[in-house]
Design a protein around this motif. Structure first.
Motif, mmCIF file in Angstrom:
data_model
loop_
_atom_site.group_PDB
_atom_site.id
_atom_site.type_symbol
_atom_site.label_atom_id
_atom_site.label_comp_id
_atom_site.label_asym_id
_atom_site.label_seq_id
_atom_site.Cartn_x
_atom_site.Cartn_y
_atom_site.Cartn_z
ATOM 1 N N TRP A 3 9.991 -54.692 42.660
ATOM 2 C CA TRP A 3 10.564 -56.075 42.571
ATOM 3 C C TRP A 3 9.524 -57.047 43.362
ATOM 4 C CZ3 TRP A 3 13.601 -57.366 39.041
ATOM 5 C CH2 TRP A 3 14.405 -56.748 38.370
ATOM 6 N N ALA A 4 9.058 -56.741 44.528
ATOM 7 C CA ALA A 4 7.974 -57.615 45.190
ATOM 8 C C ALA A 4 6.902 -57.923 44.103
ATOM 9 C CB ALA A 4 7.410 -56.865 46.385
ATOM 10 N N GLY A 5 6.470 -56.912 43.237
ATOM 11 C CA GLY A 5 5.340 -57.190 42.524
ATOM 12 C C GLY A 5 5.859 -58.345 41.253
ATOM 13 N N PHE A 6 6.962 -58.089 40.697
ATOM 14 C CA PHE A 6 7.690 -59.060 39.891
ATOM 15 C C PHE A 6 7.675 -60.478 40.480
ATOM 16 C CE2 PHE A 6 9.605 -55.164 37.706
ATOM 17 C CZ PHE A 6 8.869 -55.340 36.634
ATOM 18 N N GLY A 7 8.152 -60.694 41.872
ATOM 19 C CA GLY A 7 8.066 -61.762 42.501
ATOM 20 C C GLY A 7 6.695 -62.411 42.623
ATOM 21 N N VAL A 8 5.754 -61.730 43.102
ATOM 22 C CA VAL A 8 4.560 -62.185 43.042
ATOM 23 C C VAL A 8 3.937 -62.595 41.554
ATOM 24 C CG1 VAL A 8 1.983 -61.594 43.347
ATOM 25 C CG2 VAL A 8 3.709 -60.812 44.938
ATOM 26 N N LEU A 9 4.167 -62.057 40.600
ATOM 27 C CA LEU A 9 3.856 -62.312 39.151
ATOM 28 C C LEU A 9 4.754 -63.733 38.887
ATOM 29 C CD1 LEU A 9 3.915 -59.155 37.372
ATOM 30 C CD2 LEU A 9 1.895 -60.514 37.818
ATOM 31 N N ALA A 10 5.730 -64.014 39.270
ATOM 32 C CA ALA A 10 6.761 -65.073 39.095
ATOM 33 C C ALA A 10 6.020 -66.210 39.707
ATOM 34 C CB ALA A 10 8.108 -64.768 39.681
ATOM 35 N N ILE A 11 5.546 -66.090 40.823
ATOM 36 C CA ILE A 11 5.023 -67.005 41.958
ATOM 37 C C ILE A 11 3.634 -67.639 41.217
ATOM 38 C CG2 ILE A 11 3.793 -67.536 43.985
ATOM 39 C CD1 ILE A 11 5.899 -66.001 45.240
ATOM 40 N N ALA A 12 2.869 -66.441 40.528
ATOM 41 C CA ALA A 12 1.718 -67.094 39.944
ATOM 42 C C ALA A 12 1.960 -67.787 38.759
ATOM 43 C CB ALA A 12 1.096 -65.642 39.357
ATOM 44 N N VAL A 13 3.152 -67.482 37.941
ATOM 45 C CA VAL A 13 3.391 -68.082 36.685
ATOM 46 C C VAL A 13 3.660 -69.600 37.107
ATOM 47 C CG1 VAL A 13 5.086 -68.414 34.640
ATOM 48 C CG2 VAL A 13 3.921 -66.242 35.258
ATOM 49 N N VAL A 14 4.582 -69.742 37.987
ATOM 50 C CA VAL A 14 5.083 -71.024 38.493
ATOM 51 C C VAL A 14 3.837 -71.898 38.935
ATOM 52 C CG1 VAL A 14 6.360 -72.186 40.279
ATOM 53 C CG2 VAL A 14 7.253 -70.392 39.261
ATOM 54 N N LEU A 15 2.847 -71.395 39.650
ATOM 55 C CA LEU A 15 1.496 -72.214 40.031
ATOM 56 C C LEU A 15 0.867 -72.571 38.825
ATOM 57 C CD1 LEU A 15 0.262 -70.073 43.218
ATOM 58 C CD2 LEU A 15 1.372 -72.448 43.122
ATOM 59 N N PHE A 16 0.655 -71.623 37.765
ATOM 60 C CA PHE A 16 -0.244 -71.977 36.540
ATOM 61 C C PHE A 16 0.767 -73.218 35.729
ATOM 62 C CE2 PHE A 16 -1.676 -67.813 36.201
ATOM 63 C CZ PHE A 16 -3.134 -68.158 36.268
ATOM 64 N N LEU A 17 2.315 -73.138 35.885
ATOM 65 C CA LEU A 17 2.795 -74.223 35.132
ATOM 66 C C LEU A 17 2.900 -75.393 36.075
ATOM 67 C CD1 LEU A 17 6.096 -72.214 34.061
ATOM 68 C CD2 LEU A 17 3.889 -72.994 32.721
ATOM 69 N N VAL A 18 2.806 -75.502 37.256
ATOM 70 C CA VAL A 18 2.587 -76.635 38.017
ATOM 71 C C VAL A 18 1.396 -77.480 37.858
ATOM 72 C CG1 VAL A 18 2.545 -77.481 40.519
ATOM 73 C CG2 VAL A 18 4.283 -75.967 39.747
ATOM 74 N N THR A 19 0.235 -76.515 37.955
ATOM 75 C CA THR A 19 -1.132 -77.195 37.779
ATOM 76 C C THR A 19 -1.092 -77.804 36.510
ATOM 77 O OG1 THR A 19 -1.861 -75.012 37.398
ATOM 78 C CG2 THR A 19 -2.015 -75.814 39.786
ATOM 79 N N ARG A 20 -0.638 -77.109 35.647
ATOM 80 C CA ARG A 20 -0.922 -77.731 33.998
ATOM 81 C C ARG A 20 -0.022 -79.080 34.016
ATOM 82 N NH1 ARG A 20 0.609 -74.719 28.450
ATOM 83 N NH2 ARG A 20 0.088 -76.395 27.057
ATOM 84 N N ALA A 21 1.118 -79.078 34.555
ATOM 85 C CA ALA A 21 1.852 -80.239 34.615
ATOM 86 C C ALA A 21 1.067 -81.378 35.431
ATOM 87 C CB ALA A 21 3.157 -80.089 35.402
ATOM 88 N N VAL A 22 0.553 -81.254 36.529
ATOM 89 C CA VAL A 22 -0.166 -82.129 37.402
ATOM 90 C C VAL A 22 -1.422 -82.532 36.436
ATOM 91 C CG1 VAL A 22 -1.593 -82.408 39.272
ATOM 92 C CG2 VAL A 22 0.505 -81.185 39.651
ATOM 93 N N ASP A 23 -2.065 -81.705 35.846
ATOM 94 C CA ASP A 23 -3.245 -82.144 34.806
ATOM 95 C C ASP A 23 -2.743 -83.150 33.634
ATOM 96 O OD1 ASP A 23 -5.346 -80.852 36.269
ATOM 97 O OD2 ASP A 23 -5.341 -79.208 35.092
ATOM 98 N N ARG A 24 -1.611 -82.844 33.378
ATOM 99 C CA ARG A 24 -1.154 -83.623 32.194
ATOM 100 C C ARG A 24 -0.665 -85.049 32.745
ATOM 101 N NH1 ARG A 24 2.619 -80.202 27.719
ATOM 102 N NH2 ARG A 24 0.623 -79.166 26.935
ATOM 103 N N ARG A 25 -0.032 -84.935 33.986
ATOM 104 C CA ARG A 25 0.409 -86.352 34.544
ATOM 105 C C ARG A 25 -0.873 -87.083 34.913
ATOM 106 N NH1 ARG A 25 5.491 -86.856 37.753
ATOM 107 N NH2 ARG A 25 5.455 -89.238 38.044
ATOM 108 N N ARG A 26 -1.833 -86.567 35.189
ATOM 109 C CA ARG A 26 -3.151 -87.173 35.556
ATOM 110 C C ARG A 26 -3.806 -87.849 34.430
ATOM 111 N NH1 ARG A 26 -6.852 -83.564 39.265
ATOM 112 N NH2 ARG A 26 -5.569 -83.158 40.860
ATOM 113 N N GLY A 27 -3.608 -87.282 33.215
ATOM 114 C CA GLY A 27 -3.942 -87.581 31.988
ATOM 115 C C GLY A 27 -5.430 -86.914 31.646
ATOM 116 N N THR A 28 -5.776 -85.834 32.375
ATOM 117 C CA THR A 28 -7.131 -85.244 32.182
ATOM 118 C C THR A 28 -6.610 -84.067 31.460
ATOM 119 O OG1 THR A 28 -6.961 -84.191 34.369
ATOM 120 C CG2 THR A 28 -8.260 -85.911 34.022
ATOM 121 N N THR A 29 -7.079 -83.895 30.364
ATOM 122 C CA THR A 29 -6.987 -82.553 29.768
ATOM 123 C C THR A 29 -8.154 -81.648 29.553
ATOM 124 O OG1 THR A 29 -7.629 -83.448 27.559
ATOM 125 C CG2 THR A 29 -5.408 -83.741 27.984
ATOM 126 N N ARG A 30 -8.017 -80.431 29.127
ATOM 127 C CA ARG A 30 -9.118 -79.521 29.083
ATOM 128 C C ARG A 30 -10.245 -80.078 28.222
ATOM 129 N NH1 ARG A 30 -7.570 -73.666 27.278
ATOM 130 N NH2 ARG A 30 -6.265 -73.743 29.387
#
Length: 153
Positions: A62-89
């Protein structure tokens, strides 16, 4: 132990339903039902059920699943910040390509004539060229640039 018992009961019930379906002369449906019914007992016999049961009740898992969940949240947050800035890949890739195309030393490909000869060579070349020629060349290049931009190059 209880998980294996539940798998055996589910398989027995599924095989019973398959038998009733075959009795009604729906053999294709009966064969599909029997195939689905054999899956739980097969998983129990291979030990997958025991592994899943141990994983479900393991704090480390369950701790491993928690770490994976944190990683997914970080990916989503960084993607949202990139979109808000207007810079795409794509924009970052194009900027990197443009930066890579600029020459590091633009005069490196020019022939080496010595320190005193370079300004004289430039003025001599400018004097031999008519004034209208430079204007025509810049217009030609602007036409070419417009065509390349039109085609996305």
């Amino acid at each position: 132990m209880i998980a294996e018992t539940i798998c055996a009961a589910v398989s027995a019930a599924g095989l019973g339903i398959a038998a009733v379906t075959a009795y009604r002369r729906r053999f294709l449906t009966a064969a599909k039902t029997a195939a689905y019914a054999l899956v739980p007992i097969g998983l129990a016999m291979t030990g997958v059920v025991k592994w899943v049961a141990h994983t479900a009740f393991s704090p480390t898992a369950w701790a491993g699943f928690g770490v994976l969940a944190i990683a997914v949240v970080l990916f989503l947050v960084t993607r949202a910040v990139d979109r808000r800035r207007g810079t795409t890949r794509k924009q970052r890739r194009e900027a990197a390509r443009a930066a890579g195309r600029e020459a590091v030393a633009p005069d490196a490909s020019a022939p080496s004539l010595g320190a005193g000869a370079a300004p004289a060579a430039r003025t001599a070349a400018a004097a031999t060229r008519p004034q209208g020629a430079s204007r025509e060349q810049s217009e030609d290049f602007s036409d070419i640039e417009a065509i390349l931009k039109k085609h996305g190059i």
